[in-house]
Design an enzyme around this catalytic site. Structure first.
Site: not given
Ligand code: BG6
Ligand code: MG
Length: 227
Positions: A11, A13
């Site tokens: 993963d 984030d």
């Molecule tokens: C995930 C995060 O990796 O991505 C979430 O943990 C986030 O918090 C999701 O909402 C979608 O991210 P993005 O960058 O497409 O808005």
């Molecule tokens: Mg994550």
């Protein structure tokens, strides 16, 4: 005998970079602009969850009903604020040991994939200079179903030509651990053991793991497997 691991799926984030805090700041700002309180607990529920489902969660919490066009506007606003925070990122923003761990995997022939719900994943991989480590990137642009659906990891394994039982998924979100387990993967949770207790192993961060340890993790012993 330990089962051999052919691939690792990460993963993004909260695992490779600390962008979970940027998502929190941007969602909190958006929620509060609508008069809706947004807490750390709310943020935990949104980890691993897609942008649209995150907005739906906040609107449900505030009992706010909006048109499709208004929702799109709000998601764009949140993403603009999020990208303003991401814009300042550079290789020093990788979490501790990430560069070294990815290097060790690479030099030992373990395939490396990304399995992220974020549509911004590629920008962050580029800003932190880790794109060349990845044999495949599957992110929010490539999936129909958000975690806890296993699609993102199943696609990643297929693109790496490995089986789930030969692959470890690294996740900081309960929804991500659930997704990986549903796909039949081994799982290492990074963070709070109470939140990630379904994982095969929970450690505080990648700082607590090296390649040698990866080969002899207790859950890889043939007799003791959830995968
Ligand atoms: C995930 C995060 O990796 O991505 C979430 O943990 C986030 O918090 C999701 O909402 C979608 O991210 P993005 O960058 O497409 O808005
Ligand atoms: Mg994550």
């Amino acid at each position: 005998m330990y089962k051999p691991i052919k691939a690792c799926l990460f993963d993004l984030d909260g695992v490779l970079v600390d962008t979970a805090k940027y998502h929190f700041i941007a969602w909190k700002r958006l929620a509060e602009s609508l008069g809706i309180e947004f807490t750390e607990h709310d943020n935990e529920q949104l980890k691993g969850v897609s942008r649209v489902e995150s907005l739906e969660y906040i609107l449900r919490k505030g009992k706010v009903q909006l048109s499709q066009a208004e929702k799109i506007d709000l998601m764009d606003t949140k993403n603009t604020w999020y990208l303003e925070l991401v814009a300042t990122m550079h290789p020093d923003d990788l979490l501790p040991n990430v560069w070294k761990f990815l290097s060790e995997l690479k030099s030992n022939g373990v395939k490396i994939g990304l399995g992220s719900s974020s549509k911004n994943a590629q920008i962050i991989l580029d800003k932190t200079n880790i794109t060349p480590f990845f044999d495949t990137v599957v992110d929010g642009r490539h999936v129909t179903f958000s975690k806890p659906h296993p699609e993102v990891f199943v696609k990643g394994a297929a693109q790496l030509n490995v089986q789930p039982h030969e692959t470890i998924v690294f996740e900081d979100a309960a929804s991500g651990i659930e997704a990986a387990l549903a796909g039949g993967f081994y799982t290492i949770g990074l963070g709070d053991a109470n939140i990630l207790r379904a994982a095969h192993l929970v450690i505080p961060s990648l700082q607590h793991l090296n390649y040698t340890q990866l080969l002899t993790l207790p859950f890889l012993e043939n007799s003791n497997s959830k995968a």
